[in-house]
Design a protein around this motif. Sequence first.
Motif, PDB file in Angstrom:
ATOM      1  N   CYS A  66      16.351  15.165 -36.447  1.00 60.56           N
ATOM      2  CA  CYS A  66      16.401  16.346 -35.573  1.00 60.56           C
ATOM      3  C   CYS A  66      17.237  16.106 -34.328  1.00 60.56           C
ATOM      4  O   CYS A  66      17.381  14.980 -33.860  1.00 60.56           O
ATOM      5  CB  CYS A  66      14.992  16.723 -35.112  1.00 60.56           C
ATOM      6  N   ASN A  67      17.738  17.191 -33.781  1.00 54.96           N
ATOM      7  CA  ASN A  67      18.313  17.197 -32.436  1.00 54.96           C
ATOM      8  C   ASN A  67      17.438  18.080 -31.565  1.00 54.96           C
ATOM      9  O   ASN A  67      17.319  19.287 -31.808  1.00 54.96           O
ATOM     10  CB  ASN A  67      19.740  17.755 -32.436  1.00 54.96           C
ATOM     11  N   TYR A  68      16.799  17.466 -30.591  1.00 54.73           N
ATOM     12  CA  TYR A  68      16.006  18.209 -29.608  1.00 54.73           C
ATOM     13  C   TYR A  68      15.939  17.271 -28.405  1.00 54.73           C
ATOM     14  O   TYR A  68      14.997  16.493 -28.252  1.00 54.73           O
ATOM     15  CB  TYR A  68      14.620  18.535 -30.177  1.00 54.73           C
ATOM     16  N   TYR A  69      17.006  17.359 -27.581  1.00 55.88           N
ATOM     17  CA  TYR A  69      17.228  16.357 -26.535  1.00 55.88           C
ATOM     18  C   TYR A  69      16.139  16.318 -25.477  1.00 55.88           C
ATOM     19  O   TYR A  69      15.984  15.313 -24.788  1.00 55.88           O
ATOM     20  CB  TYR A  69      18.605  16.578 -25.891  1.00 55.88           C
TER      21      TYR A  69
ATOM     22  N   PRO B 133      19.061  13.328 -16.762  1.00 54.03           N
ATOM     23  CA  PRO B 133      20.018  14.442 -16.674  1.00 54.03           C
ATOM     24  C   PRO B 133      21.044  14.435 -17.815  1.00 54.03           C
ATOM     25  O   PRO B 133      22.243  14.514 -17.592  1.00 54.03           O
ATOM     26  CB  PRO B 133      20.696  14.190 -15.322  1.00 54.03           C
ATOM     27  N   VAL B 134      20.543  14.367 -19.047  1.00 53.80           N
ATOM     28  CA  VAL B 134      21.436  14.363 -20.217  1.00 53.80           C
ATOM     29  C   VAL B 134      22.155  15.709 -20.311  1.00 53.80           C
ATOM     30  O   VAL B 134      23.351  15.791 -20.580  1.00 53.80           O
ATOM     31  CB  VAL B 134      20.634  14.127 -21.516  1.00 53.80           C
ATOM     32  N   LEU B 135      21.390  16.777 -20.110  1.00 53.49           N
ATOM     33  CA  LEU B 135      21.928  18.131 -20.031  1.00 53.49           C
ATOM     34  C   LEU B 135      21.377  18.748 -18.755  1.00 53.49           C
ATOM     35  O   LEU B 135      20.434  18.223 -18.156  1.00 53.49           O
ATOM     36  CB  LEU B 135      21.496  18.961 -21.247  1.00 53.49           C
ATOM     37  N   ASP B 136      21.964  19.879 -18.370  1.00 53.41           N
ATOM     38  CA  ASP B 136      21.465  20.622 -17.224  1.00 53.41           C
ATOM     39  C   ASP B 136      20.293  21.482 -17.703  1.00 53.41           C
ATOM     40  O   ASP B 136      20.481  22.544 -18.260  1.00 53.41           O
ATOM     41  CB  ASP B 136      22.641  21.483 -16.700  1.00 53.41           C
TER      42      ASP B 136
END
Length: 309
Positions: A69-72, A175-178
């Motif tokens: 899965c991708n779910y950061y 802070p991988v994504l905003d």
Amino acid sequence: MANRWTNKLTRSDVTPEPIFMNRRRVLAGLGLGTGAAAGGAALLGGMPNAAQAQDALEPNAFEDITSYCNYYEFGTRKGDPAENAHMLTTQPWTIQIDGLVDKPGDYALEDILSQMTIEERIYRFRCVEAWSMVVPWNGFELADLLELAGVKPEAKYVAFETVLRPEEMPGTRFPVLDWPYVEGLRLDEAMHPLTMMATGIYGKTIPNQNGAPIRLVVPWKYGFKSIKSIVRITLTDSEPPTSWNKAAAREYGFYSNVNPTVDHPRWSQATERRIGGGLFARRQPTLMFNGYEEEVASLYEGMDLKANF
Ligand SMILES: Nc1nc2c(c(=O)[nH]1)N[C@H]1C(S)=C(S)[C@@H](COP(=O)(O)O)O[C@H]1N2
Ligand SMILES: [Mo]
């Protein structure tokens, strides 16, 4: 509107618990229906590639879909969401629907679901990282939810937001994504009959790592458009910001339609690796609009798909 959906699929019996499913449209899509599906059969007869509707689409195993899965918000490794997402509280769940709608407000998920008919849709799913799966989703058309809220004529886009709870989502402490994760669609994309809100996989409640309790599924776009665990939907008149575009605008555009002729700056999009195919499985060609060209190409008529990637 029984005939809004003309997806290609083949297996009509993947679901272990078919009792919850509305299989009418599945049958219509296969041209096997009687009575209510008669219109579907007529529609299929009129399709230039009716034969293609019989393409084999073998769903991935439940195990593949729920472990890779991708779910950061739960970590960046493929196994992290399956390991960590149990921490997410998914009940009760409310979706705030606001912006250019007639009836803005907080909609309890159970109230939404009581007005929807859950059906099964077997869709290809293609991540921008060039892996893919076939997923038997359960859910309803996003258009049906937007119609509940009443879309104002000035609305041109739909913005989506994922829940943000750092105490339950360890990945959001970095802070991988905003954060929160946000996505968006043009209104006509959002209203397209292929666009769905998924609440299940294989007839079971959707696992947390796959976006419980409710996530978007846009099968002709790269996977990152299919935002998980949605708590807010806003109708707007201008293009909303999207998480991956904010993170790397040169690599991820607003449209992000699956397109084998437009490469990612760092890798080819011409082929993909089907998860579960085994170590020595061949890569397979990526299909224009992920195989949904007939259904969605008209949305982009006259648009330069390289410029609007
Ligand atoms: N909130 C949120 N939604 C998300 C993501 C994410 O990290 N956070 N990842 C996206 C990406 S990159 C993909 S490929 C799909 C993966 O869905 P799956 O794990 O159910 O296969 O979810 C999309 N939705
Ligand atoms: Mo992705």
